[in-house]
Scaffold this motif. Structure first.
Motif, PDB file in Angstrom:
ATOM      1  N   PHE A  75       0.844  -1.188   0.000  1.00 49.82           N
ATOM      2  CA  PHE A  75       0.000   0.000   0.000  1.00 49.82           C
ATOM      3  C   PHE A  75       0.886   1.247   0.000  1.00 49.82           C
ATOM      4  N   PRO A  76       0.536   2.281  -0.785  1.00 47.08           N
ATOM      5  CA  PRO A  76       1.352   3.507  -0.818  1.00 47.08           C
ATOM      6  C   PRO A  76       1.449   4.137   0.571  1.00 47.08           C
ATOM      7  N   PRO A  77       2.637   4.256   1.137  1.00 45.71           N
ATOM      8  CA  PRO A  77       2.776   4.764   2.514  1.00 45.71           C
ATOM      9  C   PRO A  77       2.327   6.211   2.676  1.00 45.71           C
ATOM     10  N   ALA A  78       2.321   6.986   1.593  1.00 49.50           N
ATOM     11  CA  ALA A  78       1.908   8.391   1.697  1.00 49.50           C
ATOM     12  C   ALA A  78       0.437   8.526   2.067  1.00 49.50           C
ATOM     13  N   PHE A  79      -0.337   7.456   1.895  1.00 45.84           N
ATOM     14  CA  PHE A  79      -1.770   7.514   2.180  1.00 45.84           C
ATOM     15  C   PHE A  79      -2.123   6.746   3.452  1.00 45.84           C
ATOM     16  N   MET A  80      -1.121   6.491   4.271  1.00 47.73           N
ATOM     17  CA  MET A  80      -1.349   5.905   5.591  1.00 47.73           C
ATOM     18  C   MET A  80      -1.389   7.036   6.611  1.00 47.73           C
ATOM     19  N   MET A  88      -8.317   5.570   1.976  1.00 48.83           N
ATOM     20  CA  MET A  88      -8.725   5.162   0.640  1.00 48.83           C
ATOM     21  C   MET A  88      -9.416   6.288  -0.119  1.00 48.83           C
ATOM     22  N   ASP A  89     -10.144   7.136   0.588  1.00 50.54           N
ATOM     23  CA  ASP A  89     -10.827   8.247  -0.086  1.00 50.54           C
ATOM     24  C   ASP A  89      -9.823   9.169  -0.769  1.00 50.54           C
ATOM     25  N   GLU A  90      -8.756   9.494  -0.064  1.00 52.98           N
ATOM     26  CA  GLU A  90      -7.733  10.372  -0.633  1.00 52.98           C
ATOM     27  C   GLU A  90      -7.007   9.682  -1.782  1.00 52.98           C
ATOM     28  N   LEU A  91      -6.714   8.390  -1.613  1.00 54.01           N
ATOM     29  CA  LEU A  91      -6.025   7.647  -2.662  1.00 54.01           C
ATOM     30  C   LEU A  91      -6.862   7.574  -3.934  1.00 54.01           C
ATOM     31  N   LEU A  92      -8.129   7.229  -3.804  1.00 53.09           N
ATOM     32  CA  LEU A  92      -8.998   7.131  -4.980  1.00 53.09           C
ATOM     33  C   LEU A  92      -9.201   8.494  -5.629  1.00 53.09           C
ATOM     34  N   SER A  93      -9.182   9.548  -4.819  1.00 57.65           N
ATOM     35  CA  SER A  93      -9.315  10.896  -5.371  1.00 57.65           C
ATOM     36  C   SER A  93      -8.117  11.242  -6.257  1.00 57.65           C
ATOM     37  N   VAL A  94      -6.918  10.891  -5.800  1.00 58.95           N
ATOM     38  CA  VAL A  94      -5.718  11.162  -6.600  1.00 58.95           C
ATOM     39  C   VAL A  94      -5.713  10.302  -7.862  1.00 58.95           C
ATOM     40  N   ASN A 121       1.782  21.722  -9.036  1.00 64.24           N
ATOM     41  CA  ASN A 121       0.325  21.600  -9.157  1.00 64.24           C
ATOM     42  C   ASN A 121      -0.132  20.149  -9.277  1.00 64.24           C
ATOM     43  N   ILE A 122       0.762  19.276  -9.718  1.00 63.57           N
ATOM     44  CA  ILE A 122       0.417  17.856  -9.870  1.00 63.57           C
ATOM     45  C   ILE A 122       1.339  16.996  -9.009  1.00 63.57           C
ATOM     46  N   SER A 123       1.769  17.542  -7.892  1.00 60.51           N
ATOM     47  CA  SER A 123       2.732  16.830  -7.043  1.00 60.51           C
ATOM     48  C   SER A 123       2.168  15.509  -6.521  1.00 60.51           C
ATOM     49  N   ASP A 124       0.875  15.490  -6.152  1.00 61.05           N
ATOM     50  CA  ASP A 124       0.265  14.251  -5.647  1.00 61.05           C
ATOM     51  C   ASP A 124       0.260  13.164  -6.721  1.00 61.05           C
ATOM     52  N   ILE A 125      -0.039  13.567  -7.946  1.00 62.88           N
ATOM     53  CA  ILE A 125      -0.059  12.607  -9.054  1.00 62.88           C
ATOM     54  C   ILE A 125       1.340  12.069  -9.324  1.00 62.88           C
ATOM     55  N   ILE A 126       2.326  12.962  -9.328  1.00 64.21           N
ATOM     56  CA  ILE A 126       3.708  12.544  -9.580  1.00 64.21           C
ATOM     57  C   ILE A 126       4.184  11.594  -8.487  1.00 64.21           C
ATOM     58  N   ASP A 127       3.875  11.918  -7.230  1.00 66.01           N
ATOM     59  CA  ASP A 127       4.314  11.073  -6.116  1.00 66.01           C
ATOM     60  C   ASP A 127       3.730   9.668  -6.224  1.00 66.01           C
ATOM     61  N   LEU A 128       2.440   9.577  -6.566  1.00 61.22           N
ATOM     62  CA  LEU A 128       1.802   8.261  -6.645  1.00 61.22           C
ATOM     63  C   LEU A 128       2.320   7.466  -7.840  1.00 61.22           C
ATOM     64  N   LEU A 129       2.428   8.105  -8.996  1.00 63.83           N
ATOM     65  CA  LEU A 129       2.964   7.415 -10.171  1.00 63.83           C
ATOM     66  C   LEU A 129       4.410   6.981  -9.939  1.00 63.83           C
ATOM     67  N   PHE A 130       5.172   7.818  -9.268  1.00 64.41           N
ATOM     68  CA  PHE A 130       6.565   7.480  -8.977  1.00 64.41           C
ATOM     69  C   PHE A 130       6.636   6.248  -8.077  1.00 64.41           C
ATOM     70  N   TYR A 131       5.748   6.177  -7.106  1.00 61.26           N
ATOM     71  CA  TYR A 131       5.752   5.022  -6.195  1.00 61.26           C
ATOM     72  C   TYR A 131       5.431   3.729  -6.942  1.00 61.26           C
ATOM     73  N   VAL A 132       4.412   3.773  -7.791  1.00 59.21           N
ATOM     74  CA  VAL A 132       3.958   2.552  -8.466  1.00 59.21           C
ATOM     75  C   VAL A 132       4.907   2.141  -9.590  1.00 59.21           C
ATOM     76  N   LEU A 133       5.362   3.102 -10.382  1.00 60.02           N
ATOM     77  CA  LEU A 133       6.125   2.772 -11.588  1.00 60.02           C
ATOM     78  C   LEU A 133       7.632   2.762 -11.388  1.00 60.02           C
ATOM     79  N   VAL A 134       8.123   3.485 -10.380  1.00 54.57           N
ATOM     80  CA  VAL A 134       9.575   3.589 -10.193  1.00 54.57           C
ATOM     81  C   VAL A 134      10.017   2.931  -8.890  1.00 54.57           C
ATOM     82  N   ARG A 135       9.389   3.310  -7.782  1.00 53.79           N
ATOM     83  CA  ARG A 135       9.807   2.772  -6.490  1.00 53.79           C
ATOM     84  C   ARG A 135       9.612   1.258  -6.435  1.00 53.79           C
ATOM     85  N   LEU A 136       8.488   0.780  -6.945  1.00 56.51           N
ATOM     86  CA  LEU A 136       8.236  -0.671  -7.001  1.00 56.51           C
ATOM     87  C   LEU A 136       8.832  -1.218  -8.296  1.00 56.51           C
TER      88      LEU A 136
END
Length: 387
Positions: free
Chosen positions: A76-81, A88-94, A116-131
């Motif tokens: 699970f993305p740690p930024a949304f813990m 989950m509400d915040e995660l699904l919103s992003v 302006n899209i920092s939340d999107i970049i952080d989540l995509l970075f976690y899924v596509l790069v960090r993992l």
């Protein structure tokens, strides 16, 4: 002296304000530098293999929108813990705010707009790069036949639209453990089917027994050399609507298995007269046209299995369906049918209203009177025409 003290005090306060503002600017600059670095890594991943990145993100989205996200969305993305609770509400919103990945590539070029899209970049970075382990690699279409032939299937397999190779680095813990287990053993290939939302966890943690249904045959990971027997267990689902592969996907894993008898149960087929299949009391195989073939494996030791390829069955993307519909002679009819399929509830309500109106007109005396007059005039017109 008092005046001098006041001046010194004001000077000290101004210094404090300046130091705080400098600290804030340093923090903002650090965040911007971090965003720029993440943007660079994201660009490299997307440009290297766009389809593979699209699939990886689609599997994450499918797991996030599943009602079984507690078991499907791991890691699970740690930024949304938040205080140990999954937001989950915040995660699904992003996730909902993420545009198509080709648009993300364009936005990454504008460094000033990155905050302006920092939340999107952080989540995509976690899924596509960090993992990053394992990585996915798109397999060219002309190699698909060779990949499907690895399982020695006896029937003609249903060809997938896409195949992705699952790769782990040679020095990874998973790869080293696999080499140790497969030492002095043969390996073979078999297919495994599962729900779409489970593949995010399967990719990151491997095949696990708790993600499979328990049946009368026993607990374990079910595999088969027959792709046709596996596809019914690969329940399709909705991934990501903006995917270039397709919004509705179904996945089958082509697995490499260590042939260790202590960890695998070989299952016999159920005999069925007239279909060319029958039991052989001495072997756990299926005979098709005189050749023998195992119909199912139940692997009780999950370490003996690893995914080598992902077979993806996808519905045609919306843009291609739209193009094909316009090029068809019956485009208008197909378009109306497509509209009805997309608005099922409204179509049902309209049909129900039409049914009620028909019943009402049929039982209405004035309407019946006008119908009789209309039919009489039609009969008179036809009679005059015949004369």
């Amino acid at each position: 002296m008092e005046r001098e003290h006041e001046v010194l005090s004001e000077t000290g306060t101004n210094c404090n304000i300046a130091s705080v503002s400098e600290t804030m600017s340093d923090i903002n600059q650090t965040k911007l530098d971090t965003l720029e670095k993440k943007a660079v890594h994201l660009r490299l991943v997307l440009e290297k293999d766009f389809k593979a990145a699209d699939l990886k993100w689609s599997l994450f989205v499918a797991a996030a929108f599943s009602f079984r996200y507690e078991s499907c969305l791991r890691p699970f993305p740690p930024a949304f813990m938040k205080s140990g609770i999954k937001d989950m509400d915040e995660l699904l919103s992003v996730i909902t705010d993420v545009p198509a990945l080709d648009l993300v590539l364009q936005q990454l070029d504008n460094l000033e707009a990155l905050p302006n899209i920092s939340d999107i970049i952080d989540l995509l970075f976690y899924v596509l790069v960090r993992l990053k382990e394992p990585t996915l690699k798109t397999v060219p279409t002309d190699v698909h036949e060779q990949i499907l032939a690895m399982a020695n299937t006896m029937t003609t397999p249903s060809k997938p639209q896409h195949i992705f190779q699952v790769i782990s680095s040679n020095k990874s813990t998973v790869e080293l453990k696999w080499k140790e287990l497969s030492k002095n053993h043969n390996v073979f290939y078999a297919y495994h089917g599962n729900r779409l939302e489970n593949f995010y966890t399967i990719l990151n943690f491997g095949l696990q027994q708790h993600l499979n249904k328990n049946t009368s045959l026993g607990n374990g990971v079910y595999l088969s050399p027959e792709l046709s027997a596996t596809i019914p267990h690969s329940h399709g689902g909705f991934g990501w609507g903006a995917s270039c592969i397709g919004g509705h996907l179904s996945c089958v894993a082509l697995c490499e298995v260590v042939d260790a008898p202590e960890g695998i149960n070989y299952q016999k087929p159920v005999s069925n007269e007239g279909d060319g299949l029958y039991k052989d009391g001495k072997t756990d195989h299926m005979r098709v046209n005189g050749e023998t073939q195992v119909t199912q494996y139940i692997v009780t030791n999950c370490d003996l299995v690893r995914i080598r390829y992902l077979l993806v069955y996808a519905k045609q993307p919306a843009s291609l369906r739209f193009h094909a519909r316009n090029s068809n002679r019956n485009g208008r009819f197909r378009g109306f049918r497509h509209w009805l399929a997309r608005h099922k509830l409204l179509s049902i309500l309209l049909g129900y209203g039409l049914l009620l109106a028909t019943i009402g007109f049929a039982n209405n005396q004035p309407i019946q009177y006008y119908y009789k007059i209309l039919f009489k005039k039609i009969d008179m017109a036809l009679a005059s025409t015949r004369v």
